[in-house]
Design an enzyme around this catalytic site. Structure first.
Site, PDB file in Angstrom:
ATOM      1  N   GLU A 168       0.897  -1.110   0.042  1.00 14.45           N
ATOM      2  CA  GLU A 168       0.071  -0.089  -0.112  1.00 14.45           C
ATOM      3  C   GLU A 168       0.834   1.305  -0.053  1.00 14.45           C
ATOM      4  OE1 GLU A 168      -3.508  -0.203   2.213  1.00 14.45           O
ATOM      5  OE2 GLU A 168      -3.479  -2.249   2.342  1.00 14.45           O
ATOM      6  N   TYR A 181      -2.952   5.174   7.279  1.00 16.03           N
ATOM      7  CA  TYR A 181      -2.180   3.953   7.241  1.00 16.03           C
ATOM      8  C   TYR A 181      -1.186   3.928   6.424  1.00 16.03           C
ATOM      9  CZ  TYR A 181      -1.086  -1.030   6.611  1.00 16.03           C
ATOM     10  OH  TYR A 181      -0.525  -2.280   6.500  1.00 16.03           O
ATOM     11  N   LYS A 187       3.169   3.577   7.107  1.00 13.50           N
ATOM     12  CA  LYS A 187       4.091   2.625   6.785  1.00 13.50           C
ATOM     13  C   LYS A 187       5.038   3.116   5.781  1.00 13.50           C
ATOM     14  CE  LYS A 187       3.592  -1.426   7.629  1.00 13.50           C
ATOM     15  NZ  LYS A 187       4.101  -2.166   8.816  1.00 13.50           N
TER      16      LYS A 187
HETATM   17  P1  NAD Z   1      -2.887  -6.893  12.861  1.00 13.58           P
HETATM   18  O1  NAD Z   1      -3.462  -5.631  13.092  1.00 13.58           O
HETATM   19  O2  NAD Z   1      -3.653  -8.272  12.922  1.00 13.58           O
HETATM   20  O3  NAD Z   1      -1.873  -7.218  14.057  1.00 13.58           O
HETATM   21  C1  NAD Z   1      -1.179  -6.231  14.627  1.00 13.58           C
HETATM   22  C2  NAD Z   1      -0.375  -6.572  16.073  1.00 13.58           C
HETATM   23  O4  NAD Z   1       0.515  -5.386  16.276  1.00 13.58           O
HETATM   24  C3  NAD Z   1      -1.554  -6.907  17.171  1.00 13.58           C
HETATM   25  O5  NAD Z   1      -0.917  -7.988  17.768  1.00 13.58           O
HETATM   26  C4  NAD Z   1      -1.266  -5.622  17.984  1.00 13.58           C
HETATM   27  O6  NAD Z   1      -1.760  -5.624  19.361  1.00 13.58           O
HETATM   28  C5  NAD Z   1       0.062  -5.167  17.620  1.00 13.58           C
HETATM   29  N1  NAD Z   1       0.722  -3.825  17.947  1.00 13.58           N
HETATM   30  C6  NAD Z   1      -0.130  -2.638  17.467  1.00 13.58           C
HETATM   31  N2  NAD Z   1       0.739  -1.460  17.954  1.00 13.58           N
HETATM   32  C7  NAD Z   1       1.530  -2.114  18.820  1.00 13.58           C
HETATM   33  C8  NAD Z   1       2.300  -1.340  19.595  1.00 13.58           C
HETATM   34  N3  NAD Z   1       2.366   0.122  19.747  1.00 13.58           N
HETATM   35  N4  NAD Z   1       3.268  -1.898  20.248  1.00 13.58           N
HETATM   36  C9  NAD Z   1       3.376  -3.217  20.377  1.00 13.58           C
HETATM   37  N5  NAD Z   1       2.505  -4.057  19.629  1.00 13.58           N
HETATM   38  C10 NAD Z   1       1.571  -3.243  18.794  1.00 13.58           C
HETATM   39  O7  NAD Z   1      -2.007  -6.887  11.822  1.00 13.58           O
HETATM   40  P2  NAD Z   1      -1.316  -7.912  10.641  1.00 13.58           P
HETATM   41  O8  NAD Z   1      -2.496  -7.897   9.527  1.00 13.58           O
HETATM   42  O9  NAD Z   1      -1.160  -9.196  11.322  1.00 13.58           O
HETATM   43  O10 NAD Z   1      -0.387  -7.105   9.892  1.00 13.58           O
HETATM   44  C11 NAD Z   1       1.210  -7.242  10.508  1.00 13.58           C
HETATM   45  C12 NAD Z   1       2.084  -6.330   9.639  1.00 13.58           C
HETATM   46  O11 NAD Z   1       1.980  -6.848   8.315  1.00 13.58           O
HETATM   47  C13 NAD Z   1       1.563  -4.740   9.675  1.00 13.58           C
HETATM   48  O12 NAD Z   1       2.908  -4.186   9.834  1.00 13.58           O
HETATM   49  C14 NAD Z   1       1.133  -4.675   8.228  1.00 13.58           C
HETATM   50  O13 NAD Z   1       1.280  -3.341   8.068  1.00 13.58           O
HETATM   51  C15 NAD Z   1       2.009  -5.503   7.604  1.00 13.58           C
HETATM   52  N6  NAD Z   1       0.906  -6.006   6.304  1.00 13.58           N
HETATM   53  C16 NAD Z   1      -0.275  -6.607   6.539  1.00 13.58           C
HETATM   54  C17 NAD Z   1      -0.854  -6.997   5.276  1.00 13.58           C
HETATM   55  C18 NAD Z   1      -2.276  -7.545   5.435  1.00 13.58           C
HETATM   56  O14 NAD Z   1      -2.822  -8.046   4.418  1.00 13.58           O
HETATM   57  N7  NAD Z   1      -2.696  -7.776   6.605  1.00 13.58           N
HETATM   58  C19 NAD Z   1      -0.334  -7.074   4.089  1.00 13.58           C
HETATM   59  C20 NAD Z   1       0.843  -6.542   3.943  1.00 13.58           C
HETATM   60  C21 NAD Z   1       1.774  -5.873   5.093  1.00 13.58           C
HETATM   61  P1  TYD Z   2      -9.340  -4.367   3.630  1.00 18.89           P
HETATM   62  O1  TYD Z   2      -9.443  -6.036   3.925  1.00 18.89           O
HETATM   63  O2  TYD Z   2      -9.820  -3.394   4.664  1.00 18.89           O
HETATM   64  O3  TYD Z   2      -7.679  -4.195   3.251  1.00 18.89           O
HETATM   65  P2  TYD Z   2      -6.993  -2.994   2.592  1.00 18.89           P
HETATM   66  O4  TYD Z   2      -7.939  -1.875   2.450  1.00 18.89           O
HETATM   67  O5  TYD Z   2      -5.870  -2.707   3.340  1.00 18.89           O
HETATM   68  O6  TYD Z   2      -6.520  -3.328   1.028  1.00 18.89           O
HETATM   69  O7  TYD Z   2     -10.194  -4.107   2.445  1.00 18.89           O
HETATM   70  C1  TYD Z   2      -9.991  -5.053   1.377  1.00 18.89           C
HETATM   71  C2  TYD Z   2     -10.879  -4.504   0.038  1.00 18.89           C
HETATM   72  O8  TYD Z   2     -11.975  -4.524   0.596  1.00 18.89           O
HETATM   73  C3  TYD Z   2     -10.685  -3.001  -0.103  1.00 18.89           C
HETATM   74  O9  TYD Z   2     -10.758  -2.526  -1.432  1.00 18.89           O
HETATM   75  C4  TYD Z   2     -11.909  -2.171   0.762  1.00 18.89           C
HETATM   76  C5  TYD Z   2     -12.840  -3.445   0.548  1.00 18.89           C
HETATM   77  N1  TYD Z   2     -13.787  -3.639   1.628  1.00 18.89           N
HETATM   78  C6  TYD Z   2     -15.208  -3.620   1.405  1.00 18.89           C
HETATM   79  O10 TYD Z   2     -15.777  -3.599   0.199  1.00 18.89           O
HETATM   80  N2  TYD Z   2     -16.057  -3.725   2.298  1.00 18.89           N
HETATM   81  C7  TYD Z   2     -15.775  -3.796   3.713  1.00 18.89           C
HETATM   82  O11 TYD Z   2     -16.444  -3.921   4.880  1.00 18.89           O
HETATM   83  C8  TYD Z   2     -14.122  -3.952   4.150  1.00 18.89           C
HETATM   84  C9  TYD Z   2     -13.546  -4.216   5.381  1.00 18.89           C
HETATM   85  C10 TYD Z   2     -13.384  -3.736   2.992  1.00 18.89           C
END
Ligand code: NAD
Ligand code: TYD
Length: 338
Positions: free
Chosen positions: A128, A151, A155
């Site tokens: 992102e 967000y 990052k």
């Molecule tokens: P998530 O929100 O499920 O988990 C985040 C974790 O970080 C939680 O356990 C939370 O308690 C902890 N946390 C937040 N703030 C904190 C702080 N100040 N100190 C200590 N712990 C803290 O997120 P996720 O989906 O598991 O994502 C993990 C990482 O991967 C993030 O850095 C996110 O940007 C990155 N990422 C996520 C995705 C995705 O699709 N979910 C994709 C690419 C990258």
């Molecule tokens: P999301 O899972 O929040 O991931 P990101 O925004 O980080 O890509 O959303 C994925 C896609 O789905 C995004 O285009 C927003 C859309 N979305 C909906 O249409 N409805 C919803 O309720 C949510 C949470 C996401």
């Protein structure tokens, strides 16, 4: 034995990472530092709890003194920073905690890592940071950073800081930028788990805008295998994109989930679009494939099927999130013992 500080290990990707790593290798000692925000859930880590090379610590990465204490106590030599506020919609409602945790928190980890002269600092980033694509093209590692949400901008700021520590202090850093993950233990505010759970509860499925925004989906274990590989073999100072070349419009995924669950498409409800909604993400992962030999191992059709089944089989996991009970688990596990 490598002493590794994994931050944010109680969240979706971090917990899958820890469970996977402790299941497959015994040369890592993992200290999981997590603040346990609403997104942190120790129930995700039941498979790892009690293992001798695993230690959970509740704490905030923005807390300088505490982070210093953890580095000292556990002789930390490696950091993998998963910790972040991660939900775009929440960042639109209030951005401050995003900059605090994602930017200041990363700074605290970097400064502490510098003092302790650690051997590798691994920043888990996201595609992102590159912004939004039109209907063609892919994000490569040289695509300029152009984040659009609080967000993604937090990052991107963290990524730039990590690279600045590499250039200025010679810190051995690596960054991965992965696309949208799915799989077990994903908090039910993100698209896929939200749609599965709403369908099961007979609730409406809110689709933002026209539902044609495209994300590039990767199964969480494929992401974590890439993290393991970059951690072991990635060149310092480098960024590696991670993606499974699996682009899909949101509406297509939602219909697939409804079909799998035998529910009616009448549950779909088009709602007001997310402000600044990025249209399309798509990753070129040829660098990690060519340089490190990584490739995705899961086929979307199979892994999404498995994921839906996981949410069906683990109803109590998400029901405890919806009721808020999951947040008591930490106290049952640790506080009550004292
Ligand atoms: P998530 O929100 O499920 O988990 C985040 C974790 O970080 C939680 O356990 C939370 O308690 C902890 N946390 C937040 N703030 C904190 C702080 N100040 N100190 C200590 N712990 C803290 O997120 P996720 O989906 O598991 O994502 C993990 C990482 O991967 C993030 O850095 C996110 O940007 C990155 N990422 C996520 C995705 C995705 O699709 N979910 C994709 C690419 C990258
Ligand atoms: P999301 O899972 O929040 O991931 P990101 O925004 O980080 O890509 O959303 C994925 C896609 O789905 C995004 O285009 C927003 C859309 N979305 C909906 O249409 N409805 C919803 O309720 C949510 C949470 C996401």
């Amino acid at each position: 034995m490598k002493n590794i500080l994994v931050t944010g290990g109680a969240g979706f990707i971090g917990s899958n990472f820890i469970n996977y790593i402790l299941d497959t290798r015994d040369d890592y000692f993992i200290v999981n530092l997590d603040k346990l925000t609403y997104a942190g859930n120790l129930e995700n880590l039941k498979p790892s709890e009690g293992k001798k090379n695993y230690q959970f610590v509740k704490g905030d990465i923005t807390n300088n003194e505490f982070v210093n204490y953890i580095f000292e106590k556990f002789n930390i030599k490696y950091v993998i920073n998963f910790a972040a506020e991660s939900h775009v919609d929440r960042s639109i409602l209030g951005s401050e905690i995003f900059y605090r945790s994602n930017v200041i928190g990363t700074n605290v980890l970097l400064e502490t890592s510098r003092r302790f002269e650690i051997e590798k600092f691994f920043q888990i980033s996201t595609d992102e940071v590159y912004g939004s694509l039109g209907s063609t093209g892919l994000f490569t590692e040289t695509t300029p950073l152009s984040p659009n949400s609080p967000y993604s901008s937090s990052k991107a700021a963290a990524d730039m800081m990590v690279m600045a520590f590499y250039h200025t202090y010679g810190m051995p850093v690596v960054i991965t930028r992965c696309s949208n993950n799915y799989g077990p233990y994903q908090f039910p505010e993100k698209l896929i788990p939200l749609m599965i759970i709403n369908s099961l509860n007979g609730k409406k499925l809110p689709v933002y805008g026209d539902g044609m925004n495209v994300r590039d989906w990767i199964y969480v274990i494929d992401h974590n295998k890439a993290v393991e590989l970059v951690f072991e073999k990635g060149r310092v100072g480098e960024v590696y994109n991670v993606g499974a070349s699996n682009e899909m419009p949101n509406l297509q995924i939602i219909k697939l989930i409804l079909k799998k669950l035998g529910k009616s498409e009448d549950l779909i409800e088009f709602v007001k679009d997310r402000p600044g909604h990025d249209r399309r993400y798509a990753i070129d992962s040829s660098k990690i494939q060519n340089e490190l030999g990584w490739k995705p191992g899961f086929i979307f059709e199979e892994a999404i099927e498995y994921t839906v089944d996981w949410y069906l089989k683990n109803k109590s996991w998400w029901e405890r999130i919806i009721s808020g009970e999951y947040q008591k688990y930490y106290y049952d596990l640790y506080q009550n013992r004292k």
